[in-house]
Design an enzyme around this catalytic site. Structure first.
Site, PDB file in Angstrom:
ATOM      1  N   GLY A 281       2.628   2.577  10.692  1.00 50.29           N
ATOM      2  CA  GLY A 281       3.465   3.598  10.568  1.00 50.29           C
ATOM      3  C   GLY A 281       4.215   3.916  11.898  1.00 50.29           C
ATOM      4  O   GLY A 281       4.984   4.993  11.903  1.00 50.29           O
TER       5      GLY A 281
ATOM      6  N   GLU B  74      -7.039   4.510   7.990  1.00 53.90           N
ATOM      7  CA  GLU B  74      -6.767   5.979   7.641  1.00 53.90           C
ATOM      8  C   GLU B  74      -8.044   6.638   6.627  1.00 53.90           C
ATOM      9  O   GLU B  74      -8.407   7.570   7.126  1.00 53.90           O
ATOM     10  CB  GLU B  74      -5.459   6.143   6.673  1.00 53.90           C
ATOM     11  CG  GLU B  74      -4.241   6.045   7.383  1.00 53.90           C
ATOM     12  CD  GLU B  74      -3.028   5.541   6.778  1.00 53.90           C
ATOM     13  OE1 GLU B  74      -2.973   5.421   5.447  1.00 53.90           O
ATOM     14  OE2 GLU B  74      -2.029   4.794   7.332  1.00 53.90           O
TER      15      GLU B  74
ATOM     16  N   LYS C 105       0.012   4.210  -0.248  1.00 53.27           N
ATOM     17  CA  LYS C 105      -0.688   5.282   0.388  1.00 53.27           C
ATOM     18  C   LYS C 105      -0.361   6.586  -0.745  1.00 53.27           C
ATOM     19  O   LYS C 105      -0.466   6.449  -1.885  1.00 53.27           O
ATOM     20  CB  LYS C 105      -0.026   5.570   1.717  1.00 53.27           C
ATOM     21  CG  LYS C 105      -0.327   4.365   2.427  1.00 53.27           C
ATOM     22  CD  LYS C 105      -0.307   4.444   4.019  1.00 53.27           C
ATOM     23  CE  LYS C 105      -0.145   3.051   4.669  1.00 53.27           C
ATOM     24  NZ  LYS C 105      -0.149   3.514   6.318  1.00 53.27           N
TER      25      LYS C 105
ATOM     26  N   SER D  24       3.889  -2.046  10.214  1.00 55.10           N
ATOM     27  CA  SER D  24       5.350  -2.008  10.527  1.00 55.10           C
ATOM     28  C   SER D  24       5.840  -3.362  10.153  1.00 55.10           C
ATOM     29  O   SER D  24       6.608  -3.826  10.774  1.00 55.10           O
ATOM     30  CB  SER D  24       5.425  -1.549  12.075  1.00 55.10           C
ATOM     31  OG  SER D  24       5.215  -0.466  12.272  1.00 55.10           O
TER      32      SER D  24
ATOM     33  N   ASN E 109       0.972  -1.268  -0.043  1.00 60.32           N
ATOM     34  CA  ASN E 109       0.034  -0.204  -0.162  1.00 60.32           C
ATOM     35  C   ASN E 109       0.895   1.373  -0.084  1.00 60.32           C
ATOM     36  O   ASN E 109       1.557   1.543   0.796  1.00 60.32           O
ATOM     37  CB  ASN E 109      -0.758   0.092   1.177  1.00 60.32           C
ATOM     38  CG  ASN E 109      -1.819   1.158   1.491  1.00 60.32           C
ATOM     39  OD1 ASN E 109      -1.747   1.894   0.399  1.00 60.32           O
ATOM     40  ND2 ASN E 109      -2.452   1.246   2.523  1.00 60.32           N
TER      41      ASN E 109
ATOM     42  N   HIS F 231      -9.478   1.018   4.824  1.00 62.29           N
ATOM     43  CA  HIS F 231      -8.203   1.079   5.617  1.00 62.29           C
ATOM     44  C   HIS F 231      -8.432   2.133   6.867  1.00 62.29           C
ATOM     45  O   HIS F 231      -9.323   3.113   6.504  1.00 62.29           O
ATOM     46  CB  HIS F 231      -7.071   1.895   4.503  1.00 62.29           C
ATOM     47  CG  HIS F 231      -5.977   1.698   5.101  1.00 62.29           C
ATOM     48  ND1 HIS F 231      -5.385   2.817   6.018  1.00 62.29           N
ATOM     49  CD2 HIS F 231      -4.824   0.955   5.174  1.00 62.29           C
ATOM     50  CE1 HIS F 231      -4.093   2.455   6.370  1.00 62.29           C
ATOM     51  NE2 HIS F 231      -3.674   1.321   5.682  1.00 62.29           N
TER      52      HIS F 231
ATOM     53  N   GLU G  84      -5.192  -4.659  10.292  1.00 70.34           N
ATOM     54  CA  GLU G  84      -4.156  -3.715  10.669  1.00 70.34           C
ATOM     55  C   GLU G  84      -4.296  -3.109  12.095  1.00 70.34           C
ATOM     56  O   GLU G  84      -5.218  -1.972  11.973  1.00 70.34           O
ATOM     57  CB  GLU G  84      -4.233  -3.052   9.550  1.00 70.34           C
ATOM     58  CG  GLU G  84      -3.723  -3.449   8.207  1.00 70.34           C
ATOM     59  CD  GLU G  84      -3.226  -2.246   7.337  1.00 70.34           C
ATOM     60  OE1 GLU G  84      -2.200  -2.648   6.638  1.00 70.34           O
ATOM     61  OE2 GLU G  84      -3.790  -1.335   7.338  1.00 70.34           O
TER      62      GLU G  84
HETATM   63  P1  13P Z   1       3.117   0.439   7.664  1.00 68.48           P
HETATM   64  O1  13P Z   1       3.799  -0.679   7.201  1.00 68.48           O
HETATM   65  O2  13P Z   1       4.047   1.693   7.249  1.00 68.48           O
HETATM   66  O3  13P Z   1       3.112   0.369   9.233  1.00 68.48           O
HETATM   67  O4  13P Z   1       1.664   0.575   6.813  1.00 68.48           O
HETATM   68  C1  13P Z   1       0.662  -0.620   7.282  1.00 68.48           C
HETATM   69  C2  13P Z   1      -0.239  -0.094   6.398  1.00 68.48           C
HETATM   70  O5  13P Z   1      -1.170   0.771   6.570  1.00 68.48           O
HETATM   71  C3  13P Z   1      -0.723  -0.959   5.035  1.00 68.48           C
HETATM   72  O6  13P Z   1      -1.920  -0.784   4.691  1.00 68.48           O
END
Ligand code: 13P
Length: 253
Positions: free
Chosen positions: A170, A96, A11, A210, A9, A94, A164
């Site tokens: 992140g 976010e 983003k 992560s 992803n 997701h 997640e």
């Molecule tokens: P990170 O791997 O940066 O923690 O992000 C995970 C994520 O949100 C994947 O959709």
């Protein structure tokens, strides 16, 4: 046997040149014999060009979001029918999107329906935030996300579910593989309750939060974890390739 799936992803990252370069770098290093299905999810505006680069290649492409209406006066939105010309997968729900853009379980349910109608494979994201985990509510929250998101959706679908935990995204604070496995076992049992055991046993479950080349094998060694959804580490071709290679070492043949 469920095939291992590693999904990227990106983003809201990369400019056009970087997106193309990242894709080319991955294509040149990918090992097709690794028994790992790889999916990259670039920003919308690069999907068309990157899908061309991936034509005839083993790496698949997905979108990061979709809008549930078919077409019409929805300025700025992208429908499943538009995506279906370029993508096989789409990330839905997701955290976010839930946090910054108001995606509720009801909206997620509508997005899932539209994706499935257009033969996209949804990667449905679920996960609790830190407060919910500390209050002992993780299973309750994830269970409700699954029930409400999948409400009245037929079981005859390609579906991927990504767990997640919001506190691990992140942050560099990955969930331990035991914590992830606990919830992911719960997710599979919930899917069995909503649908049936056979369906649940064949659903691909991803862990996200992560993930790196150093921890991916721990996750994949757990019985209910079939792959990973990778954010930050997927923006570096070498790091992402290392994750795929490590996954390949433990992937079922
Ligand atoms: P990170 O791997 O940066 O923690 O992000 C995970 C994520 O949100 C994947 O959709």
């Amino acid at each position: 046997m469920i095939k291992t799936l590693i999904a990227a992803n990106w983003k809201m990252n990369t400019n056009f040149g970087e997106a193309q370069q990242l894709t080319r770098d991955l294509l040149s290093s990918i090992n097709d014999d690794a028994h790992v299905e790889t999916v990259i999810c670039p920003p919308f505006v690069y999907l068309q060009e990157i899908s061309k680069l991936l034509e005839g290649q083993s790496i698949k492409i997905g979108a990061q979001n979709v809008y549930f209406e078919e077409k019409g006066a929805y300025t700025g939105e992208i429908s499943s029918s538009m995506l279906s010309d370029f993508c096989e997968y789409v990330i839905i729900g997701h955290s976010e999107r839930r946090q910054f853009f108001g995606d509720t379980n009801e909206i997620v349910n509508k997005k899932l329906r539209s994706a499935i109608e257009h033969s996209l494979t949804p990667i449905l994201c679920v996960g609790e935030n830190l407060e919910e985990r500390e209050n002992g509510d993780a299973e309750h929250v994830v269970g409700a996300q699954l029930e409400e998101s999948l409400n009245n959706i037929e079981k005859t679908v390609n579906l991927v579910v990504a767990y997640e935990p919001v506190w691990a995204i992140g942050t560099g604070k990955a969930a331990t593989s035991d914590i992830a496995e606990d919830i992911m076992r719960f997710i599979r049992s919930k899917l069995a309750a909503i649908y049936d055991n056979t369906f649940a046993d064949n659903i691909t479950l991803l862990y996200g939060g992560s993930v790196t080349a150093d921890n991916v094998k721990d996750y994949l060694s757990q019985p209910n974890i079939n792959g990973a959804l990778v954010g930050g580490a997927s923006l570096d071709a070498q790091k992402f390739q290392d994750i795929i290679d490590k996954a390949g070492e433990v992937a079922p043949l």
